[in-house]
Design an enzyme around this catalytic site. Structure first.
Site, PDB file in Angstrom:
ATOM      1  N   THR A   1       0.818  -1.220   0.000  1.00  0.00           N
ATOM      2  CA  THR A   1       0.000   0.000   0.000  1.00  0.00           C
ATOM      3  C   THR A   1       0.847   1.264   0.000  1.00  0.00           C
ATOM      4  OG1 THR A   1      -1.857  -1.067   1.095  1.00  0.00           O
ATOM      5  CG2 THR A   1      -1.665   1.292   1.425  1.00  0.00           C
TER       6      THR A   1
ATOM      7  N   SER B   1       1.555  -7.599  -0.839  1.00  0.00           N
ATOM      8  CA  SER B   1       2.314  -8.530   0.001  1.00  0.00           C
ATOM      9  C   SER B   1       1.688  -9.922   0.023  1.00  0.00           C
ATOM     10  CB  SER B   1       2.506  -7.976   1.404  1.00  0.00           C
ATOM     11  OG  SER B   1       1.328  -8.048   2.164  1.00  0.00           O
TER      12      SER B   1
ATOM     13  N   THR C   1       1.378  -4.439   4.322  1.00  0.00           N
ATOM     14  CA  THR C   1       1.223  -4.783   5.742  1.00  0.00           C
ATOM     15  C   THR C   1       0.588  -6.151   5.967  1.00  0.00           C
ATOM     16  OG1 THR C   1      -0.903  -3.659   5.744  1.00  0.00           O
ATOM     17  CG2 THR C   1       1.015  -2.388   6.475  1.00  0.00           C
ATOM     18  N   ASP C   2      -0.072  -6.696   4.940  1.00  0.00           N
ATOM     19  CA  ASP C   2      -0.841  -7.928   5.159  1.00  0.00           C
ATOM     20  C   ASP C   2       0.009  -9.090   5.650  1.00  0.00           C
ATOM     21  OD1 ASP C   2      -2.978  -6.480   4.264  1.00  0.00           O
ATOM     22  OD2 ASP C   2      -3.265  -7.576   2.390  1.00  0.00           O
TER      23      ASP C   2
HETATM   24  N1  ASP Z   1      -3.284  -3.729   2.564  1.00  0.00           N
HETATM   25  C1  ASP Z   1      -1.995  -4.111   2.242  1.00  0.00           C
HETATM   26  C2  ASP Z   1      -0.944  -3.101   2.645  1.00  0.00           C
HETATM   27  O1  ASP Z   1      -1.085  -2.542   3.691  1.00  0.00           O
HETATM   28  C3  ASP Z   1      -1.785  -4.634   0.904  1.00  0.00           C
HETATM   29  C4  ASP Z   1      -0.549  -5.460   0.941  1.00  0.00           C
HETATM   30  O2  ASP Z   1      -0.271  -6.053   1.975  1.00  0.00           O
HETATM   31  O3  ASP Z   1       0.173  -5.473  -0.044  1.00  0.00           O
HETATM   32  O4  ASP Z   1       0.015  -2.835   1.988  1.00  0.00           O
END
Ligand code: ASP
Length: 349
Positions: free
Chosen positions: A18, A62, A93-94
């Site tokens: 993200t 991710s 973050t995932d």
């Molecule tokens: N929602 C996720 C992020 O915080 C998407 C990911 O993990 O790529 O980046």
């Protein structure tokens, strides 16, 4: 005595997520920004005197990252450490709670490896990526952060990779360490570590995607069909048990048989606290399952237990070694039971 001015050079590895996303022509956001663009968007970075080198390592959500990607990242970090005081990894973050722990298990050098990302993408009001990236860079050059392995810096908090979990789908305070709390905070552009880890744990291994280690979450009235369907096709199993490590009694024979063939690790699905050892005494309780050959994950949640088991199986197939390793990494045996050399802080030697 090193000061905050001693370490001044950081390498940032961009992996997407993200923090690096922009609007796509077909709707929604997707990773598009390079690590250089992320660095250029950080207000005040040029005034810090910190030199930032950049590596565009991956550009992906991710969810697409694999154990092989992170093993490759760990070895690229190793190759580029000379001349670098600290490392920052930006990613989605995932999967941070898994990638950071895997990096922690593979990174042996004193330089901090600091993982960060964003919850609000750059097209939204108040994106948190630039602040998180600046905080991560400041942490990476902090003397107290050395020899702490991999850290996750987010929302002005510094977390140990071995403890941190993603706890919310959208909140910028999503990263929490329910067992032990954060190690420190970022205040006025300085990382302040209030706690440090008592020991580091690293595995001499090259984990890969090849091992099949599912997580079986036990739910109310579990009929055992998933366990039976999996049993012949896996290299190891993590059971995300109920409460302090419990399953329905009718699952016990299958789990006991499986544990004679492959490592079966007992964790808790609750998200905080340790698996117990000697409290409940009925069939399917923690006491019963551990006596039948399952290995306790201790404080490690199921997701981290799976990463540890994968890494251990890449290093050894010896069950006693795997058992001892979980005791130390799970926080329920003395760190010296860890099968490989560990760094103990002075007060624990
Ligand atoms: N929602 C996720 C992020 O915080 C998407 C990911 O993990 O790529 O980046």
């Amino acid at each position: 005595m090193p000061t905050d001015e001693t370490y001044r050079r950081v390498t940032v590895f961009g992996l997407g997520g993200t923090i690096a996303m922009t609007t796509t022509p077909t709707g929604g956001v997707a990773p598009a920004l390079s690590a250089d663009q992320l660095i250029a968007a950080v207000p005040g970075l040029v005034n810090t005197g910190i030199t930032v080198d950049v590596v565009n390592f991956r550009q992906t959500p991710s969810a697409f990252l694999t154990i092989d990607d992170i093993t490759a990242l760990a070895s690229t970090i190793r190759d580029r450490l000379s001349g670098t005081d600290g490392v920052v990894v930006t990613q989605g973050t995932d999967t941070i709670e898994e990638t950071a722990y895997l990096l922690d298990l593979l990174h042996t050098a004193p330089q901090p490896v600091v993982v960060t990302g964003a919850m609000r993408n750059p097209t939204l009001a108040g994106p948190d990526g630039p602040a998180n990236l600046l905080a991560a860079i400041h942490t990476a050059v902090t003397p107290e952060a050395r020899d702490q392995g991999c850290l996750v810096v987010f929302n002005d908090e510094i977390h140990a990779a071995r403890r941190v979990r993603k706890t919310h789908t959208t909140n910028t305070a999503t990263f929490r360490s329910a067992n032990g709390g954060p190690l420190g905070y970022i205040v006025e552009n300085r990382a302040r570590l209030l706690n440090t880890l008592p020991h580091r744990i690293t595995v001499p291994a090259q984990p890969s995607n090849d091992l099949h280690i599912p997580i079986l979450t036990i739910a109310l009235g579990d009929d055992g069909s998933t366990l039976h369907a999996l049993a012949d096709h896996i290299d190891g199993l993590v059971v995300a048990g109920l409460g302090a490590g419990h399953v329905p009694a009718h699952l016990v024979p299958a789990l006991e048989t499986l544990a004679t063939k492959i490592p079966v690790v007992l964790a808790s699905r609750t998200g905080a606290g340790s698996v117990l050892e000697s409290t409940y005494g009925y069939a399917g309780s923690e006491l019963d399952l551990l006596a039948r050959g399952l290995t306790s994950a201790g404080y490690l949640d199921p997701i981290k237990a799976r990463i540890l088991l994968n890494t251990l199986l890449a290093a050894t197939s010896d069950r006693a070694t795997i058992h001892a390793a979980f005791g130390a990494a799970g926080g329920y045996r003395h760190p010296q039971t860890w099968p490989w050399p560990t760094e103990l802080s002075k007060d624990r030697r």
